[in-house]
Design a protein around this motif. Structure first.
Motif, short mmCIF file in Angstrom:
data_model
loop_
_atom_site.label_atom_id
_atom_site.label_comp_id
_atom_site.label_asym_id
_atom_site.label_seq_id
_atom_site.Cartn_x
_atom_site.Cartn_y
_atom_site.Cartn_z
N GLU A 159 0.83 -1.21 0.00
CA GLU A 159 0.00 0.00 0.00
C GLU A 159 0.86 1.25 0.00
N LEU A 160 1.90 1.26 0.83
CA LEU A 160 2.79 2.42 0.92
C LEU A 160 3.55 2.64 -0.39
N ARG A 161 4.00 1.57 -0.99
CA ARG A 161 4.75 1.69 -2.25
C ARG A 161 3.84 2.16 -3.39
N ALA A 162 2.60 1.71 -3.36
CA ALA A 162 1.65 2.15 -4.39
C ALA A 162 1.40 3.66 -4.28
N LYS A 163 1.27 4.16 -3.04
CA LYS A 163 1.08 5.59 -2.83
C LYS A 163 2.31 6.37 -3.29
N GLN A 164 3.48 5.82 -3.02
CA GLN A 164 4.71 6.48 -3.46
C GLN A 164 4.78 6.56 -4.99
N THR A 165 4.35 5.52 -5.64
CA THR A 165 4.36 5.49 -7.11
C THR A 165 3.50 6.61 -7.67
N GLU A 166 2.33 6.82 -7.07
CA GLU A 166 1.44 7.88 -7.52
C GLU A 166 2.03 9.25 -7.24
N LEU A 167 2.63 9.42 -6.07
CA LEU A 167 3.22 10.70 -5.70
C LEU A 167 4.38 11.07 -6.61
N LYS A 168 5.18 10.06 -6.98
CA LYS A 168 6.37 10.31 -7.80
C LYS A 168 6.00 10.90 -9.16
N LYS A 169 4.79 10.61 -9.62
CA LYS A 169 4.36 11.11 -10.92
C LYS A 169 4.29 12.63 -10.97
#
Length: 235
Positions: A159-169
């Motif tokens: 879940e945390l990594r998925a949120k990071q992926t979205e933020l990185k965009k």
């Protein structure tokens, strides 16, 4: 002001780091590493003993060859002595024979030494071999228990990594590059607020106000001269 998305990404990284640290402190993780180290030590010692055994076998073969050669010389000298009538020549041959007998005794002593070492190697080999199954079983049990703990946190990590992926965009690439470079050096958090106008929010070290003002001139962050973190001004 640093991008809020960058700070959110950093916050998620902090939680991921905490999860990883907690797993590394897990009792079964510690045990599995200890068992693994002990197992490796046993296996290394077995290899050394195997090499020692091979070396002793080589020494034993060489000693036996020496005995064969010395025995052949002794037999030859013994035959020659039977045919000698001259006293001086007889004394000379007797001396030569005694020299060979001394060599034979020395080689015999060497063989006994090799056999004793061989017995010690065999004893050590058996002792270590007896330990291995217990270490392997202990390692497996600890690893299985640690894997359970890892499985329990996997959903949260995902879940945390998925949120990071979205933020990185939406994070500025140059800003993210700075973050990765500093974090890879072992610093966390990377971005910290300026405290009291001249103090780093990470290491808490104070810097000259004039230096801070000069560093912030024309940009919204600076690097701490003490810890290397990136300092930003809060709104």
């Amino acid at each position: 002001m640093i991008q809020q998305e960058m700070l959110q990404y950093q916050s998620l990284d902090g939680e991921l780091n905490r999860i990883e640290k907690e797993l590394r402190k897990n009792e079964n993780y510690v045990k599995s590493r200890q068992y693994k180290a002990l197992r490796q030590e046993c296996e290394d010692n077995l290899l050394k003993l195997d090499a020692k055994s091979g070396d002793l076998k080589g020494q034993l073969a060489a000693a036996r060859q020496s005995i064969e050669k010395i025995t052949a010389v002794i037999e030859e000298h013994a035959k020659e002595i039977n045919d000698i009538e001259d006293v001086d020549e007889l004394n000379y041959m007797t001396k030569k024979l005694n020299e060979q007998l001394e060599l034979l005794a020395a080689v015999d002593k060497e063989i006994k030494r090799i056999l004793r070492e061989g017995e010690d190697v065999a004893k050590s080999f058996d002792e270590i071999s007896a330990k291995l199954p217990k270490l392997i079983a202990g390692f497996k049990k600890a690893s299985d228990e640690f894997n359970k703990a890892t499985e329990e946190v996997k959903p949260r990590v995902a879940e945390l990594r998925a949120k990071q992926t979205e933020l990185k965009k939406v994070i500025e690439p140059s800003l993210f590059d700075v973050y990765k470079k500093v974090s890879e050096g072992g610093k966390h958090p990377v971005f910290v607020p300026l405290r009291d106008g001249a103090r780093c929010g990470g290491c808490q070290m104070e810097m000259p106000k004039a230096v801070v003002d000069a560093q912030f001139a024309g940009k919204n962050f600076m690097r701490c001269e003490h810890c290397g973190r990136i300092i930003y001004k809060e709104d």
